[in-house]
Design an enzyme around this catalytic site. Structure first.
Site, mmCIF file in Angstrom:
data_model
loop_
_atom_site.group_PDB
_atom_site.id
_atom_site.type_symbol
_atom_site.label_atom_id
_atom_site.label_comp_id
_atom_site.label_asym_id
_atom_site.label_seq_id
_atom_site.Cartn_x
_atom_site.Cartn_y
_atom_site.Cartn_z
ATOM 1 N N GLY B 20 21.138 29.909 -7.272
ATOM 2 C CA GLY B 20 19.859 29.254 -6.973
ATOM 3 C C GLY B 20 18.729 30.270 -7.051
ATOM 4 N N PHE B 21 17.623 29.980 -6.392
ATOM 5 C CA PHE B 21 16.487 30.904 -6.434
ATOM 6 C C PHE B 21 16.900 32.305 -5.981
ATOM 7 C CE2 PHE B 21 13.504 27.196 -6.249
ATOM 8 C CZ PHE B 21 12.779 27.531 -7.371
ATOM 9 N N GLU B 179 7.186 14.106 0.245
ATOM 10 C CA GLU B 179 6.950 13.977 -1.192
ATOM 11 C C GLU B 179 7.647 12.743 -1.767
ATOM 12 O OE1 GLU B 179 5.560 18.268 -2.645
ATOM 13 O OE2 GLU B 179 7.728 18.112 -2.598
ATOM 14 N N ASP B 317 18.623 30.438 1.863
ATOM 15 C CA ASP B 317 18.919 29.424 2.876
ATOM 16 C C ASP B 317 20.245 29.656 3.585
ATOM 17 O OD1 ASP B 317 16.575 28.199 2.300
ATOM 18 O OD2 ASP B 317 17.435 26.498 1.217
ATOM 19 N N ALA B 333 11.462 27.861 -1.234
ATOM 20 C CA ALA B 333 11.786 28.629 -2.437
ATOM 21 C C ALA B 333 11.328 30.084 -2.311
ATOM 22 C CB ALA B 333 11.142 27.974 -3.655
ATOM 23 N N GLN B 334 10.118 30.310 -1.780
ATOM 24 C CA GLN B 334 9.602 31.669 -1.652
ATOM 25 C C GLN B 334 10.504 32.555 -0.791
ATOM 26 O OE1 GLN B 334 7.465 33.873 -2.699
ATOM 27 N NE2 GLN B 334 6.922 32.437 -4.301
#
Lengths: 462, 462
Positions: B20-21, B179, B317, B333-334
């Protein structure tokens, strides 16, 4: 729910079953007609741009790029109702279409445009082993299998099993089979070239099997030969006059031109042979006494209606649309588009009480693309210029497909993706999705993985 | 397979689990380092741009638009091997990661970046009823359910059942829930406005449920209030201090702020609450004796390593990355990007024998988008200008997301799709895919369908 405007009395009720090329062009053509009340029934909520489906299967495009919601295509047509449902029966006397779940739909005129799907002839058990390419789900399943095969080969230590993972067999040398084989050749030799460490994707074997004596039977023999040369340049083995006699998870058994049998070990067999009309068209034929051919296609009158039932049209791949003597309209997008448009034209003229002409297929020619920058065309009305190979064919193909793609946003997205694929030799949408995300391991006791020591692996990959 | 170049002796072997990120930024950051031999293990062959996943779920983007194959992202890194596999265990003494199928992978340093998924706490049986949004499959499933709900409502004659089909409940008022609710409001009031004949999509009820006293808890209270106003303008009912006590196929039972219970009949419940780390991180914690928090996140040292195991990093995470006192790095994400990059930096400096700093999270702020042309931001370093709502927030969001999208072709494709969505109010990729293509009918005996007579239906649709 009060009507803001009185609907015209006694409007002619047209029901279209099937929202592919034929059904959609019929619906759009009748959509502006105030004398007509149109109902379109489809199992899916989107028509698919079938000619580009193999690009989804090979990771160049996303499913969303070649499909557009049916409701959004037709939402401006105030006379049109879209029903998401499955037509399962017909009562030709009461003029009603029966749905699997829901009340019947009455019609004054019916257009059957349910298309065709692939068939395994007498071997339905082959379906699980060798997926065909007709739906979005088929395309993502084929994409999954192709990508998983390379991943499994990368992890496989046994050279025989590794070879089986890297052998891809495509059954059927029609346009779909040829385009799939070309795209696979490009993937192995170009796209994935640098992606692996333990295997060389360029060593993949891609075998195209065709039962008759040449690939692309709708084209003239010279074009077939050109296509074969271009495929061979991409590393594809083309085997004509070869028949599949057995298929299982280990591979394919074929008999060659001289009758000798051979087993090809392969973990990825793709099916691009055999066409059968969807069941609803055959149900309609049975209910109206219409004849069908071997592929289940309904034999229709010169105006595309069923004999004795001028109110029922069968169009596109569901019908044997007349063309030349002993030569029906080919089962391509153009045939479906023209069949659907013809039915709409006849209905409009009947409503106005005017005479109409029989269906006449106008052959715009065929174009198939074979990997990067190459392809074959067969365009009769261009004379000798219509017989192109290589780059010219590829350019023509590009223009024609962009032109017919429904939905302007998709055209731009597809162009961007193609430009990117072309410039970078990459394929952006190579996603392995679905329930089985990991490749099955070939042996009961997992062998020691090939890329165990990263040091070794990097060296091997150079 | 002969090495064309002798690999450096005694390279430092780094294994990254999770692409992932966090894992990807770690891998890219170490990819040019000749002293390091990198192995990246992931179950999936592509990283997903999670912040845009809700746009796939709501038909604005295709899965391929927000994902890029892992191998193609990393194929230029000659020191990197990608393994498609599932890490299931660890032997911290032998320094090996165990895979579900395949031999162990040895490491000198391990980076655990396996992320988190949603959880239903003590109600695993809710998973089948209320899908969450973490994977591509989740997103297409949610998209299918939303579109099928409108289709079923269009065909449903019973007004109560029709209302249940047109009621959408979103559980969880964090960024994903907000969202999703905003996008649903836009779909109902704008995108689908003209697509149906029997129902008015604008009459859909969209209910956002949050257990605490305001939505978007990571933002300051003023921003939460602004987001709530913007959602309400889109027709979303926001219910704070409300808890879900029961969930089944008929609807949701909730208790409100004053303790009174209410049942909301709804056929579409979406889950955007509850986060639990992936199992591998918890396995690593158990094997090394590291503590975890309630969500299973591993408590790490200031340098993001496990206490007593400086060779094992846990980032993103999967970890409680330190930030302010009593306030860990938020699960955005950051945080993952910075955690992964930090681990890579520490490894590089250790290999060179240089000192390194502890992890410091730098808050770039948050942006959430709420439907068309509106959103909220909370960007600390911009001072008062960082607290934007409405259009400015929407523009900022656009820029930031395009900037971080991996893969240049995707950026263009996403821009084109957004421009198109914006100009036409349409959502191009509203495809219903999967195995259940048709909506189930609400009653055992199918009622007479509402749009039976096309004449009536057209009138009703005006």
């Amino acid at each position: 729910m009060v009507a803001s405007q009185e609907p015209p009395r006694l409007a002619h009720r047209v029901t279209v079953v099937g929202g592919g090329f034929a059904g959609l062009y019929a619906a759009r053509s009748l959509g502006i007609d105030p004398e007509v009340r149109l109902t379109l029934v489809d199992r899916r909520n989107f028509p698919l741009f079938q000619p580009l489906l193999y690009q989804v299967a090979t990771g160049a495009l996303s499913p969303g790029d070649i499909a557009q919601p049916l409701r959004s295509i037709l939402h401006k047509q105030r006379n049109t109702t879209v029903i998401l449902g499955e037509a399962v029966g017909i009562d030709p006397d009461r003029r009603e279409v029966l749905l699997a779940d829901g009340g019947p739909i009455a019609y004054d005129t019916l257009i059957v445009a349910t298309g065709a799907h692939h068939t395994y002839f007498d071997h339905p058990e082959w379906a699980a082993i060798a997926p065909g390419l007709k739906t979005v789900e088929d395309a993502t399943e084929i994409r999954r299998r192709i990508l998983i095969a390379f991943e499994a080969a990368e992890r496989e230590a046994d050279p025989d099993l590794r070879r089986a993972w890297m052998t891809f067999v495509i059954v059927g040398g029609g346009p779909t089979g040829v385009e799939l084989a070309g795209a696979l050749g490009e993937i192995a030799h170009d796209t994935l070239r640098r992606d692996f460490r333990a295997i060389r994707p360029g060593e993949a074997r891609i075998i195209l099997i065709e039962a008759i004596d040449r690939i692309l039977p709708p084209y003239p023999p010279g074009r077939s030969a050109s296509a074969q040369r271009q495929l061979e340049r991409l590393g594809v083995e083309v085997r004509t006059r070869t028949r599949v006699v057995h298929l299982d998870e280990e591979g394919v058994r074929v008999t060659g031109p001289d009758g000798t049998a051979e087993t090809i070990p392969s973990r990825t067999v793709l099916w691009a042979a055999g066409v059968l009309t969807a069941k609803f068209a055959r149900t309609v034929a049975a209910a109206t006494g219409a004849a069908t051919d071997r592929a289940g296609r309904v034999i229709v009158e010169p105006d595309l209606t069923i004999p004795g039932h001028p109110e029922i049209f069968v169009v596109g791949d569901a019908a044997v649309q007349p063309w030349k003597p002993d030569h029906p309209t080919p089962g391509v997008a153009q045939g479906a588009i023209q069949g659907g448009s013809h039915a709409a034209r006849v209905i409009r003229r009947r409503v106005l009480g005017r005479p109409y002409e029989p269906f006449r297929y106008s052959d715009h020619g065929d174009v198939a693309v074979i990997g990067r920058l190459s392809g074959v065309t067969n365009i009769g009305w261009l004379g000798p210029f219509g017989q192109q190979g290589g780059f010219t064919a590829w350019l023509l193909w590009l223009g024609i497909h962009i032109l017919y793609l429904i939905g302007f946003s998709n055209r731009i997205v597809v162009l961007v993706r193609w430009a990117w694929t072309f410039l970078t030799h990459g394929r952006g949408t190579r996603l392995i999705t679905g329930s089985e995300l990991l490749p099955p391991i070939g042996e009961p006791e997992p062998p020691v993985m090939a890329p165990l020591d990263p040091d070794e692996v990097v060296a091997a990959g150079d």
